[in-house]
Structure formats: structure tokens, C-alpha cells
Design a protein around this motif. Sequence first.
Motif, mmCIF file in Angstrom:
data_model
loop_
_atom_site.group_PDB
_atom_site.id
_atom_site.type_symbol
_atom_site.label_atom_id
_atom_site.label_comp_id
_atom_site.label_asym_id
_atom_site.label_seq_id
_atom_site.Cartn_x
_atom_site.Cartn_y
_atom_site.Cartn_z
ATOM 1 N N ASP A 213 -15.534 19.530 -1.609
ATOM 2 C CA ASP A 213 -16.662 19.543 -1.078
ATOM 3 C C ASP A 213 -17.342 18.229 -0.435
ATOM 4 O O ASP A 213 -17.941 17.790 0.076
ATOM 5 C CB ASP A 213 -17.491 20.459 -1.191
ATOM 6 N N ALA A 214 -16.823 17.201 -1.385
ATOM 7 C CA ALA A 214 -17.564 15.760 -1.708
ATOM 8 C C ALA A 214 -16.760 14.949 -0.902
ATOM 9 O O ALA A 214 -17.068 13.902 -0.119
ATOM 10 C CB ALA A 214 -18.055 15.836 -2.725
ATOM 11 N N TYR A 215 -15.078 14.872 -1.159
ATOM 12 C CA TYR A 215 -14.366 14.495 -0.591
ATOM 13 C C TYR A 215 -12.847 14.634 -0.060
ATOM 14 O O TYR A 215 -12.789 15.860 0.223
ATOM 15 C CB TYR A 215 -13.493 13.629 -2.004
ATOM 16 N N LYS A 216 -12.887 13.502 0.732
ATOM 17 C CA LYS A 216 -11.468 14.028 2.060
ATOM 18 C C LYS A 216 -10.621 13.388 2.175
ATOM 19 O O LYS A 216 -10.735 11.997 1.985
ATOM 20 C CB LYS A 216 -11.879 14.685 2.468
ATOM 21 N N MET A 217 -8.946 12.890 2.262
ATOM 22 C CA MET A 217 -8.666 11.944 2.236
ATOM 23 C C MET A 217 -8.072 11.827 4.186
ATOM 24 O O MET A 217 -8.447 12.915 4.647
ATOM 25 C CB MET A 217 -6.346 12.345 2.100
ATOM 26 N N VAL A 218 -7.895 11.149 4.683
ATOM 27 C CA VAL A 218 -7.712 10.722 5.557
ATOM 28 C C VAL A 218 -6.679 11.143 6.572
ATOM 29 O O VAL A 218 -6.372 11.551 7.466
ATOM 30 C CB VAL A 218 -8.282 9.642 6.469
ATOM 31 N N ASN A 219 -5.686 10.587 5.759
ATOM 32 C CA ASN A 219 -4.102 11.468 5.870
ATOM 33 C C ASN A 219 -3.530 10.710 6.675
ATOM 34 O O ASN A 219 -2.892 11.419 8.128
ATOM 35 C CB ASN A 219 -3.847 13.007 5.757
ATOM 36 N N ASN A 220 -3.876 9.271 6.545
ATOM 37 C CA ASN A 220 -3.079 8.340 7.730
ATOM 38 C C ASN A 220 -2.057 7.209 6.655
ATOM 39 O O ASN A 220 -2.654 6.303 6.758
ATOM 40 C CB ASN A 220 -4.032 7.934 8.632
ATOM 41 N N PRO A 221 -0.660 7.811 6.058
ATOM 42 C CA PRO A 221 -0.771 6.807 5.376
ATOM 43 C C PRO A 221 -0.137 5.399 6.149
ATOM 44 O O PRO A 221 0.443 5.738 6.957
ATOM 45 C CB PRO A 221 0.100 7.679 4.119
ATOM 46 N N PHE A 222 0.277 4.773 5.095
ATOM 47 C CA PHE A 222 0.770 3.733 5.301
ATOM 48 C C PHE A 222 0.888 2.593 4.003
ATOM 49 O O PHE A 222 0.998 2.587 3.692
ATOM 50 C CB PHE A 222 -0.184 2.863 6.315
ATOM 51 N N GLY A 223 2.309 2.186 4.517
ATOM 52 C CA GLY A 223 3.397 1.533 3.278
ATOM 53 C C GLY A 223 3.788 1.773 2.358
ATOM 54 O O GLY A 223 3.950 3.446 2.555
ATOM 55 N N GLU A 224 4.313 1.868 1.276
ATOM 56 C CA GLU A 224 4.490 2.121 -0.109
ATOM 57 C C GLU A 224 4.624 1.387 -0.849
ATOM 58 O O GLU A 224 4.340 0.126 -1.543
ATOM 59 C CB GLU A 224 6.387 2.283 0.458
ATOM 60 N N GLU A 225 4.987 2.784 -2.693
ATOM 61 C CA GLU A 225 4.162 2.143 -3.508
ATOM 62 C C GLU A 225 5.449 2.481 -4.758
ATOM 63 O O GLU A 225 5.544 3.814 -4.500
ATOM 64 C CB GLU A 225 2.647 2.519 -3.606
ATOM 65 N N LYS A 226 6.253 1.904 -5.599
ATOM 66 C CA LYS A 226 7.251 2.022 -5.571
ATOM 67 C C LYS A 226 6.262 2.199 -6.731
ATOM 68 O O LYS A 226 6.535 1.553 -7.815
ATOM 69 C CB LYS A 226 8.733 1.236 -5.666
ATOM 70 N N TYR A 227 6.024 3.810 -7.815
ATOM 71 C CA TYR A 227 6.190 4.086 -8.938
ATOM 72 C C TYR A 227 7.079 3.869 -9.500
ATOM 73 O O TYR A 227 8.459 4.419 -9.550
ATOM 74 C CB TYR A 227 5.662 5.753 -9.386
#
Length: 281
Positions: A213-227
Motif C-alpha cells: 500500500d505504500a510502495y511499488k516497483m516500476v518494473n522497468n529493470p536494467f543492467g545485471e547484478e551477479k550475486y
Amino acid sequence: MRVRRISAALAGSAAVALTLAACGTAEVGGDSEGGGEGGGGDTITIGVKYDQPGLGLLEGSAPVGFDVDVATFIAGELGYTPEQIEWTEAASANREAFLQQGTVDMVIATYSITDERKNVVDFAGPYYVAQQDIAVAADDSDISGPDDLAGKVLCSASGSRSANNIVEDMEIDAELREAGNYSECFELLANGTVDAVTTDNTILAGFAAQNPDAYKMVNNPFGEEKYGIGLPKGDTERCEEVNAAVTKMWDEGKTTEFLDSAFGEVGFEYAEEQPAVEGCA
């Protein structure tokens, strides 16, 4: 790369306040002498996040989440029972120092593999590849991607390069606000001090699922992060053991099981295939 939409409920974190960060760390400093059948050394000390819902979040006296599940599986393959794991909080800003100083035996804390970090620590993995995204207030209709951040106030945690990726690499003129951790970033987002938070989509998914109810993702991903799994420099034998554990975790379907149990339904899609494991130096 196949992806799968997460639909399971966020495990056990909905009632945990975002202000949980800055909790004290668990006891550190066991006699970690290596794995092996039946437990090897007395304990293994693993650094994880304590303030990231779905990934590493302190609940009571122990952390829970995807990274914690991964760490527990890997420790098991090295010969340690869950009772032999000593957890400690590894914030973004202290991960390298903890490994260099011997405070922890390994770090599994949304720890992206970068050439700069490889100069001072070693990495096994990656065990997962995330992408960067943006979170905004639930009623925000102005920000749908990085280009919309020009002139906005953008928060990222100390020790993370996520905001720099936007301001420096993408050359978008956003005003940076650094916080101690992402819990603080989301508090700033909630009170209107910042316009957006940027980091890995896994991290944002956990916070958004905790309070949709407070937050949302814009769901427009970019780049990569290798964990990766951070290890002390030069620990090649342990690196190879951890890589074998990561491969087994994927082969047995444990990774997707851990992802399913960790995140809520926030439109986040995750990879179903193991990323290529990088060789140990």
C-alpha cells in the motif's frame, strides 16, 4: 533466459517494521576450521543482511530470507549443520572489511561481483543474477524508469553503487541521497524526503511485498547484478567447494524453492536457470 513470476507469500516478514536495521549482530568468532563430513570445524561465521525483507531480515534472534537459505544450504554442503552457523550482520559498507579482517568466513548478502571488489576479496558463484530497478511511492505516476529521475531525489545505501549507475554511467541528473541501509531509504521514501529508491529488483521486491500500500516497483529493470559469495582473498579451495554447492543447489531445484518461499506477489520475475559459475583464481 527463462523467468518465472513469483506468486508465493512473503515468508514471515509482513509485520516487521522497516526500522529493523541497525540491530545488533549475532555472536561472531567461532573456530571455523573448514568443512567436511559431519561438521569439520566447530562453527562457520556467515555475513548476511539484517534489514532486507525476503533476502536477509532479522526475525527474533535469527535472520531469514533467500540469502539465508542459500547460505544455510552452502554451509551444509561444507559440512556444517544449521546449529553450527554463526550469523552476523554484513551491511553494504563493511562486507570487504569483514572478509579482510577475518570477522566472517563468507558473505552472502546481495553481494554483487565487480572487478573493483575482486581486487580485495574473492567470489564464488554467482548464485543468482538480479537486475537493477526503481521503487517509488504507491501513488507515484511520474516515475516509470531511469530517465524520469532527472531532477528527482534518489536514495541508495552506503557501499552500494546502484545510484551511481544511474547518475554516472547513465548520466541522469538526479540528486543522490545516501542512507545507511535500504530500510532507511524506504523510510525516507515514506516521508517524502526522497522520490525514489534504486537497487536490485530482489531487494525492492521484498520491501514492496512487505508494504504494497505504500510502495511499488516500476518494473522497468536494467543492467545485471551477479550475486556472489564473498570469500577471503586467496581461498581457492573453499571457492571451488562453494561453487560445487551452488551448482548442486540449482540442480536439485533448491534455488527456485528458496525464491518461491521468500517473495510476495509484486510483479517480480526471477530466472529459473543457473547463471554461469565463474572460475576460482
